[in-house]
Design a protein around this motif. Structure first.
Motif, short mmCIF file in Angstrom:
data_model
loop_
_atom_site.label_atom_id
_atom_site.label_comp_id
_atom_site.label_asym_id
_atom_site.label_seq_id
_atom_site.Cartn_x
_atom_site.Cartn_y
_atom_site.Cartn_z
N ILE A 1 7.57 14.38 -5.73
CA ILE A 1 6.72 15.33 -5.02
C ILE A 1 7.56 16.34 -4.23
O ILE A 1 7.31 17.55 -4.25
N PRO B 1 3.62 2.66 -3.76
CA PRO B 1 3.42 3.71 -4.78
C PRO B 1 3.74 5.10 -4.26
O PRO B 1 4.33 5.93 -4.98
N TYR B 2 3.37 5.37 -3.00
CA TYR B 2 3.62 6.69 -2.44
C TYR B 2 5.12 6.93 -2.24
O TYR B 2 5.62 8.04 -2.45
N MET B 3 5.84 5.92 -1.83
CA MET B 3 7.29 6.07 -1.64
C MET B 3 8.00 6.27 -2.97
O MET B 3 9.01 6.98 -3.05
N ILE C 1 6.78 7.85 -5.63
CA ILE C 1 6.57 9.20 -6.16
C ILE C 1 6.99 10.29 -5.17
O ILE C 1 6.96 11.47 -5.51
N LEU C 2 7.40 9.88 -3.96
CA LEU C 2 7.79 10.87 -2.95
C LEU C 2 8.93 11.77 -3.41
O LEU C 2 8.86 13.00 -3.22
N LYS D 1 0.81 -1.21 0.00
CA LYS D 1 0.00 0.00 0.00
C LYS D 1 0.85 1.27 0.00
O LYS D 1 0.46 2.29 -0.56
N THR D 2 1.99 1.21 0.66
CA THR D 2 2.85 2.41 0.75
C THR D 2 3.85 2.51 -0.38
O THR D 2 4.43 3.57 -0.59
#
Length: 290
Positions: free
Chosen positions: A15, A7-9, A11-12, A4-5
């Motif tokens: 960002i 994808p966010y890591m 693109i971090l 779950k985390t």
């Protein structure tokens, strides 16, 4: 790293980099807007939001804001109204379609400043092509200084703004039209739907996502469009064709009012942010209803 985390890591970093590129200039402008700033851009003392009070009480501010909104809505709405039929025509199969598409797209490859220079030459009151053409066809008895009065200069700049915005808008609409399923249009045609009914009930609703893109991007681009007005008239005569971005340039680099120019930059950013968020929320609400 959890699924779950992950994808966010991934693109971090992008960002954080984007936040730095965009966030730091905004922070710097906000800091300058509440401090006294000398002509060399060095901030000194906190001035208790004096730059904002001077900006809002300036005799030109309201006129600039109204003119900017007229300019933005005029160009954006005019561009969309003209681009939709052009895109529909170019989406049809006919001899020479590829050449027609290239002709429509060619202005997109030309510098906006260069196009403004060409139009300024063409609209010259003494040696311009527009006056010469109208005189040749007997439609003009004496030369007209098109860019010398606000009554003609500002509407002309809006018209030129529409023309230079059409290639991008048509490209987006053509991309949207090419992605529409052809079977539903064929079914509607067999059921007896007219061309107008197919356009109203099928084409436009299906093009809505692309219309949203065009509206937001064109609004931001036109609102901040500097070269066209600056090259053609520099906001003259007597600030009658100035919009906020050209007035901002004058405040900063002609009058040395860097603090007030920074305050104006922040105000422009907040206006664009508020309008964009409002439109996005309305668009999302309409999608949920549908």
């Amino acid at each position: 790293m959890g699924s779950k985390t992950a994808p966010y890591m991934l693109i971090l970093p992008a960002i954080l980099f984007a936040f730095w590129i965009i966030g730091y200039p905004i922070y710097d402008l906000a800091n300058m807007s509440v401090h006294s700033v000398n002509r060399f851009g060095v901030t000194t003392t906190f001035n208790d939001f004096n730059n904002y009070s001077r900006l809002f009480s300036h005799q030109l501010f309201v006129g600039m804001l109204v003119r900017t909104l007229i300019w933005t809505f005029g160009v954006v709405v005019g561009t969309i109204v003209l681009s939709v039929p052009v895109a529909l025509i170019l989406n049809e199969k006919f001899f020479g379609r590829q050449i027609a598409r290239i002709i429509i797209m060619l202005p997109w490859a030309v510098s906006l400043t260069m196009m403004a220079i060409v139009w300024r030459w063409s609209l010259n009151g003494q040696s311009g092509m527009v006056n010469a053409t109208l005189y040749q066809f007997g439609m003009l008895q004496s030369p007209i200084e098109w860019l010398a009065t606000a009554g003609t200069a500002f509407p002309i700049e809006i018209a030129v703004g529409i023309l230079v915005s059409i290639p991008f808008t048509v490209t987006v609409f053509l991309g949207g039209l090419s992605s529409l399923p052809s079977d539903i249009f064929e079914a509607a045609r067999i059921d007896g739907a007219s061309a107008w009914q197919r356009f109203r009930y099928l084409t436009m609703p299906l093009l809505k996502p692309f219309l949203n893109i065009v509206l937001v991007l064109n609004f931001i681009y036109v609102f901040n469009s500097f070269p066209l007005i600056w090259v053609m008239t520099q906001g003259d005569p007597a600030n009658s064709t100035d919009i906020l971005v050209t007035w901002l340039y004058k405040l900063a680099f002609r009058y040395g009012e860097l603090g007030m120019a920074s305050a104006l930059s922040v105000v422009m950013f907040l206006i664009l942010l508020a309008l964009t968020i409002t439109y996005a929320m309305l668009a999302m609400r309409n999608e949920r209803r549908n």
